[in-house]
Design a protein around this motif. Structure first.
Motif, short mmCIF file in Angstrom:
data_model
loop_
_atom_site.label_atom_id
_atom_site.label_comp_id
_atom_site.label_asym_id
_atom_site.label_seq_id
_atom_site.Cartn_x
_atom_site.Cartn_y
_atom_site.Cartn_z
N ALA A 1 61.12 47.00 -2.24
CA ALA A 1 62.37 47.38 -2.94
C ALA A 1 62.88 48.96 -2.11
N LYS A 2 61.57 49.69 -2.27
CA LYS A 2 61.81 51.02 -1.74
C LYS A 2 61.91 51.14 0.08
N LEU B 1 64.35 39.94 -4.12
CA LEU B 1 65.49 41.08 -3.45
C LEU B 1 66.36 40.28 -2.69
N GLU C 1 65.42 50.32 0.55
CA GLU C 1 66.30 51.53 0.27
C GLU C 1 66.44 52.74 1.43
N ASP D 1 55.76 48.54 -0.89
CA ASP D 1 56.81 48.42 -2.00
C ASP D 1 58.14 48.03 -1.22
#
Length: 304
Positions: A164-165, A195, A168, A162
């Motif tokens: 995006a995570k 992204l 983050e 993942d």
């Protein structure tokens, strides 16, 4: 004090204050079959030499931390059976019990820092797995980047994750994520993703200065250099997306968990792309090795 066995090439480079680039060894033991694993490892090492630095492939062999492997060691490791896959949690245990293990991103960073090597080239880092909100499957690589001062050159995080995570979590941990030569965060086999990378730098010299500045400020941790795979070697993200989804569904069906997830997914993707994923993987690792050598050279030059 941990005893380090340096290869003759790495020892000579250290004595002469020449640039050195660390390399992991799981690509040899867990990434490809013999003899292709040895051939690729030797090619990546030669890419670093051709770019003006010394390669330091890292592994634990019979309880000894090896920083740089001689050709016979590389060949033996490539044929060895039952080699442990080492991360932060099990590296010390392997050393203490006289074991043999190949280093992942996290373990390679630990060993490189211990040996005074500031730059490390790999394929892709680990990160947050799909479904981590219930499985809590997050790679130790991210926490290692937050605490160990090594610049890691990778083609982003593995596209099975993942992304995006993963970004983050790195933001939360204070890890600088620097895209090389583009604004987008690369997606391993694909040069771009939807992204945006938090930072962008276009030269090895700028990246080296950022590394040195973090050191001067006393900031913990390293930095991730997200180096996109060359366009000619990539597999488009839109082609890969359904293949990755299918591989992940298969993993869930077969209840693959923990350390088994990544190798299982990579094998399924290899099969479904008729081997093209491996060809792309080799191209991106070599590309990362060349950039890492440039960064290591710039770091040495900045201290002259």
């Amino acid at each position: 004090m941990i005893n380090i066995q340096y290869s003759a090439e790495v020892r000579a480079a250290k004595d002469a204050s020449q640039p050195i680039v660390a390399l992991e060894s799981t690509i040899i033991t867990h990434g490809m079959p013999y003899p292709q694993n040895i051939e690729v490892a030797a090619q990546v090492e030669q890419d670093i030499r051709d770019a003006g630095a010394a390669p330091a492939t890292i592994a634990v062999i019979d309880g000894v931390l090896n920083v740089g492997l001689e050709p016979d060691q590389l060949k033996a490791l490539g044929q060895a059976q039952g080699v442990a896959k080492l991360s932060r949690a099990d590296m010390a245990a392997c050393l203490a019990t006289g074991g043999t293990g190949a280093t992942t991103v996290a373990a390679t960073m630990i060993a490189a820092h211990y040996a005074g090597i500031e730059v490390f080239a790999t394929g892709g880092i680990g990160g947050v797995h799909q479904g981590a909100e219930t499985s809590f499957d997050i790679s130790a690589d991210l926490h290692e980047l937050a605490q160990t001062p090594v610049t890691v050159v990778a083609a982003g995080a593995k596209a099975i994750l993942d992304l995006a995570k993963t970004l983050e979590v790195m933001e939360t941990l204070g890890v600088p994520v620097i895209a090389h030569g583009q604004d987008e965060f690369p997606a391993f086999w694909s040069a771009k993703s939807p992204l945006v990378a938090p930072l962008r730098m276009d030269s090895a010299a700028d990246i080296a200065r950022a590394h040195a500045t973090r050191r001067a400020l006393g900031l913990p941790g390293g930095q991730l250099i997200a180096n996109p795979i060359p366009q000619a070697d990539q597999i488009a993200a839109e082609e890969l997306a359904p293949i990755i989804a299918s591989a992940q569904a298969d993993a869930e069906t077969h209840r693959i968990t923990g350390k088994g997830v990544t190798p299982y997914l990579l094998q399924r993707i290899y099969e479904q792309t008729d081997g093209r994923s491996l060809i792309a993987n080799i191209a991106l690792v070599r590309n990362n090795a060349r950039l890492a050598a440039g960064i290591a050279k710039a770091l040495v030059k900045s201290t002259e």
